[in-house]
Scaffold this motif. Sequence first.
Motif, PDB file in Angstrom:
ATOM      1  N   ARG A 227       0.928  -1.255   0.153  1.00  0.00           N
ATOM      2  CA  ARG A 227      -0.073  -0.039  -0.052  1.00  0.00           C
ATOM      3  C   ARG A 227       0.904   1.320   0.023  1.00  0.00           C
ATOM      4  O   ARG A 227       1.427   1.657   1.076  1.00  0.00           O
ATOM      5  CB  ARG A 227      -1.014   0.221   1.211  1.00  0.00           C
ATOM      6  CG  ARG A 227      -1.885   1.108   1.089  1.00  0.00           C
ATOM      7  CD  ARG A 227      -2.833   1.419   2.528  1.00  0.00           C
ATOM      8  NE  ARG A 227      -3.671   2.549   2.431  1.00  0.00           N
ATOM      9  CZ  ARG A 227      -3.417   3.405   2.635  1.00  0.00           C
ATOM     10  NH1 ARG A 227      -2.006   3.909   2.885  1.00  0.00           N
ATOM     11  NH2 ARG A 227      -4.274   4.621   2.592  1.00  0.00           N
ATOM     12  N   ALA A 229       1.360   5.168  -0.185  1.00  0.00           N
ATOM     13  CA  ALA A 229       0.311   6.277   0.202  1.00  0.00           C
ATOM     14  C   ALA A 229      -0.159   6.973  -1.101  1.00  0.00           C
ATOM     15  O   ALA A 229       0.359   7.089  -2.125  1.00  0.00           O
ATOM     16  CB  ALA A 229       1.170   7.437   0.907  1.00  0.00           C
ATOM     17  N   PRO A 230      -1.492   7.343  -1.181  1.00  0.00           N
ATOM     18  CA  PRO A 230      -2.271   7.697  -2.379  1.00  0.00           C
ATOM     19  C   PRO A 230      -1.383   9.060  -2.882  1.00  0.00           C
ATOM     20  O   PRO A 230      -1.253   9.488  -3.973  1.00  0.00           O
ATOM     21  CB  PRO A 230      -3.631   8.017  -1.866  1.00  0.00           C
ATOM     22  CG  PRO A 230      -3.657   7.334  -0.450  1.00  0.00           C
ATOM     23  CD  PRO A 230      -2.406   6.979   0.003  1.00  0.00           C
ATOM     24  N   ALA A 231      -0.845   9.996  -1.789  1.00  0.00           N
ATOM     25  CA  ALA A 231      -0.254  11.132  -2.124  1.00  0.00           C
ATOM     26  C   ALA A 231       1.035  11.226  -1.291  1.00  0.00           C
ATOM     27  O   ALA A 231       0.830  10.941  -0.202  1.00  0.00           O
ATOM     28  CB  ALA A 231      -1.374  12.224  -2.046  1.00  0.00           C
ATOM     29  N   GLU A 246       2.029  10.292  -6.646  1.00  0.00           N
ATOM     30  CA  GLU A 246       0.802   9.462  -6.485  1.00  0.00           C
ATOM     31  C   GLU A 246       1.275   8.063  -6.288  1.00  0.00           C
ATOM     32  O   GLU A 246       2.322   7.466  -7.024  1.00  0.00           O
ATOM     33  CB  GLU A 246      -0.074   9.641  -7.459  1.00  0.00           C
ATOM     34  CG  GLU A 246      -0.353  10.934  -7.941  1.00  0.00           C
ATOM     35  CD  GLU A 246      -1.509  11.102  -8.919  1.00  0.00           C
ATOM     36  OE1 GLU A 246      -1.672  10.037  -9.656  1.00  0.00           O
ATOM     37  OE2 GLU A 246      -2.149  12.141  -9.258  1.00  0.00           O
ATOM     38  N   GLY A 247       1.142   7.416  -5.115  1.00  0.00           N
ATOM     39  CA  GLY A 247       1.372   6.023  -4.756  1.00  0.00           C
ATOM     40  C   GLY A 247       0.944   4.962  -5.886  1.00  0.00           C
ATOM     41  O   GLY A 247       1.874   4.139  -5.830  1.00  0.00           O
ATOM     42  N   ALA A 248       0.024   5.262  -6.621  1.00  0.00           N
ATOM     43  CA  ALA A 248      -0.338   4.207  -7.534  1.00  0.00           C
ATOM     44  C   ALA A 248       0.523   4.018  -8.590  1.00  0.00           C
ATOM     45  O   ALA A 248       0.459   3.125  -9.340  1.00  0.00           O
ATOM     46  CB  ALA A 248      -1.814   4.633  -8.058  1.00  0.00           C
TER      47      ALA A 248
END
Length: 315
Positions: A227, A229-231, A246-248
């Motif tokens: 996981r 972090a998203p940002a 962006e973590g993605a």
Amino acid sequence: MATQQENTGRSTAALFPGQGVQRQGLGTRWRGTPSWPVLAEVSEASGYDVEELLLETGTESLGRTDLAQITVFSASLLSWFEFRRTQPDAPVAAFAGHSLGEYTALVAAGALTVAEGARLVGERGRAMAAVARPAPGAMAAVMGAAFDRVEALTERVRESGESVWVANLNSGHQTVIAGTPDAIRLGAKLAREDGLRYTVLPVSAACHTPLMAPSAGALRPALDATRFAPAHRPVVANVDARPHTEGAEWAELCARQLVSPVRWLETLETLVHSMNCDQMIDFGPGRTLAALTRRAFPDISVSSAPVPAPEFAAQ
């Protein structure tokens, strides 16, 4: 999606080194510091006794790919945490790490927790060691030539039937190549004939080349299960020299990194020209990245992270 910092002023970037700076006793200077207990979390998550690696393990043993990676990650993490503890308000606007150091940068930037970063570094080291164990690779630094000339050298070696590629574009005068041991030996012969300086590096894997494809495949499940972090704060990636927040994006970037060249000079150019960083801090161990940065950008401020007070190392 990749983004970059607005050009609203000058700022500081944190740099984290990769494999190759490890040596016996690397952690001695941080032993006893308030940051030292983080090693328990790193050990549990990675599956390695990092305290022993940082204090007791000999330099020759640390040349093993998996041990080298978790050792350098741990030492760099201690350096970063001590900096943050002693200078909590120091503004750091951007992050970058050379090869393995990218994982330390991701932790420092808030994209990964300490545990997730340590787990991935442990898996990455094991995956690379598993490839190198039955078929060892080799790497060498070629100095005194522009990239095009080194690329031509690797093409000549490949024409002979050997496997070698450019692995690190470190500066305008230093490029690292990687491949099979026979290819690196042939490269040395051709480099000498061309009047180039050539240094074989103390590694046993052909990092950042197609020979690492099996390790990328082995690491991918761990990356997909992580996981991010998203940002997070900007980290300039090795594979494209662009800042990402962006973590993605990172599972794909980290998988590609294993088989793609490290574009370090371009990374520095992004930090300086696109992100307005005029101060760089090398969070060691060693001063490799500080030296490369000074050579590329002699007019900006470059320093190494502060060394802990002597009383901590003596404990």
